[in-house]
Design a protein around this motif. Sequence first.
Motif, short mmCIF file in Angstrom:
data_model
loop_
_atom_site.label_atom_id
_atom_site.label_comp_id
_atom_site.label_asym_id
_atom_site.label_seq_id
_atom_site.Cartn_x
_atom_site.Cartn_y
_atom_site.Cartn_z
N GLU A 163 4.05 12.59 5.43
CA GLU A 163 3.13 13.07 4.41
C GLU A 163 2.84 11.91 3.44
N ILE A 164 1.61 11.79 3.06
CA ILE A 164 1.23 10.71 2.15
C ILE A 164 0.43 11.28 0.99
N LYS A 165 0.76 10.84 -0.19
CA LYS A 165 0.04 11.29 -1.37
C LYS A 165 -1.21 10.46 -1.56
N VAL A 166 -2.34 11.12 -1.56
CA VAL A 166 -3.61 10.42 -1.75
C VAL A 166 -3.96 10.42 -3.24
N GLU A 167 -4.12 9.23 -3.79
CA GLU A 167 -4.50 9.06 -5.19
C GLU A 167 -5.74 8.18 -5.22
N ILE A 168 -6.87 8.80 -5.04
CA ILE A 168 -8.12 8.06 -4.92
C ILE A 168 -8.35 7.17 -6.14
N GLY A 169 -8.60 5.90 -5.86
CA GLY A 169 -8.86 4.95 -6.93
C GLY A 169 -7.64 4.28 -7.48
N GLN A 170 -6.45 4.55 -6.89
CA GLN A 170 -5.21 3.98 -7.39
C GLN A 170 -4.51 3.16 -6.29
N SER A 171 -3.98 2.02 -6.66
CA SER A 171 -3.19 1.23 -5.72
C SER A 171 -1.79 1.84 -5.60
N SER A 172 -1.26 1.88 -4.38
CA SER A 172 0.09 2.42 -4.18
C SER A 172 0.72 1.80 -2.95
N ASP A 173 2.05 1.77 -2.95
CA ASP A 173 2.78 1.26 -1.80
C ASP A 173 2.56 2.14 -0.58
N GLU A 174 2.42 3.44 -0.79
CA GLU A 174 2.19 4.37 0.32
C GLU A 174 0.87 4.06 1.02
N ALA A 175 -0.15 3.79 0.24
CA ALA A 175 -1.47 3.49 0.81
C ALA A 175 -1.43 2.19 1.60
N THR A 176 -0.72 1.21 1.08
CA THR A 176 -0.60 -0.08 1.77
C THR A 176 0.18 0.08 3.07
N GLU A 177 1.23 0.87 3.05
CA GLU A 177 2.03 1.10 4.26
C GLU A 177 1.22 1.87 5.30
N ALA A 178 0.42 2.82 4.87
CA ALA A 178 -0.43 3.56 5.80
C ALA A 178 -1.45 2.64 6.45
N ALA A 179 -1.99 1.69 5.69
CA ALA A 179 -2.93 0.71 6.24
C ALA A 179 -2.24 -0.18 7.26
N ARG A 180 -1.01 -0.59 6.95
CA ARG A 180 -0.26 -1.47 7.86
C ARG A 180 0.02 -0.77 9.19
N LYS A 181 0.43 0.49 9.16
CA LYS A 181 0.73 1.23 10.39
C LYS A 181 -0.53 1.41 11.23
N ALA A 182 -1.64 1.69 10.58
CA ALA A 182 -2.89 1.87 11.32
C ALA A 182 -3.32 0.58 12.00
#
Length: 359
Positions: free
Chosen positions: A84-103
């Motif tokens: 599960e990933i928390k989406v925070e539109i417009g905010q930088s986060s480690d979760e978003a970066t990790e999701a990009a890396r996996k993709a």
Amino acid sequence: MEQERKPRVAITHGDTNGVGYELILKTFEDPMMMELCTPIIYGSAKVATYHRKALNMETAFTTISEATEAKENRLNILTTFDDEIKVEIGQSSDEATEAARKALKRAMVDVQQGLADVLVMMPDNLPDFLSKEPEVLRIRIAEELRIALVTNLMAIKDVPEAITKQKIIDKAKIMHRSLCRDLRISSPRIAILALNPPTDNSDDPWGEEEKEMIIPAIEELEKSGIQAFGPYAADALFGEGYSKFDGVLAMYHDQGMTPMKTLATDEGVSLVTGMPFVCTRPEIGVRYDIAGKGCADESPLRHAIFLGIDAYRNRINYDAPLANPLPKLYKEKRDDSEKVRFALPKTIVPKKEETEKNQ
């Protein structure tokens, strides 16, 4: 005869808090895009649904778990992580970066295995690891401009030491091959920029780096059959002469990217070449400032897809005759007329009307 399969385009979702999903949903809202390719989005159906709802869009998609399940005439979203990933539109986060890396990791594996034909990398905050590979070159393309860099992002004080004769030769050869193979330019002309501005001494205008590295590199490229010209002062070349060349090799980031962003009226794309597969990326950042507002322009992604498909087909057509080459029956005489045309004072580029008058 069996109908030719549409190219499969693997598209990473990029930073989940940026404009990536908005660009994807807008692009494939147009059914005409499905006629050109079979898109496979590497990301998360849950995140895509979140963005679709936030943007009040209705773009339909199919969820798959393997690239082999991709369906034509559908927007396919391949799940690359179960967390599960928390989406925070417009905010930088480690979760978003990790999701990009996996993709990106999953997409690269699939493209390398032939499960997709083209990789399109959406904007993310990941380190540009591809640029660290010596055989990889990122060519920025916007309208008539095609610019590549000898060095990547680094402090200006470190640039002279990072530039070598061999690095210039290697980058120019990669660019030349890509112009021929990916863009099907039959005899590309490459302008090599100087590192230093020229002096007022017309007999000896160049600095140490030009004399010891750049000019010898150009001479060696000429001997190998590559039409390399220069060195040119950046202000003179971009002021009036860049359209005479099929590609420009700049020495450092700002030298190439400042004129690219100034002269190009549209957002550009990058062709990441030197890899065994076709890779492109839209020249747009994660754009937290406009994420989720519905105002992001999807044309850079469209152009990146178009470029990827064209390069994929161009490579097939370029490589086919070379698979079983005929033996050369005669020695070709090199035509130096083009070289004479560009053998001009290095500090200036001729005006178009003067060149036409002399021809």
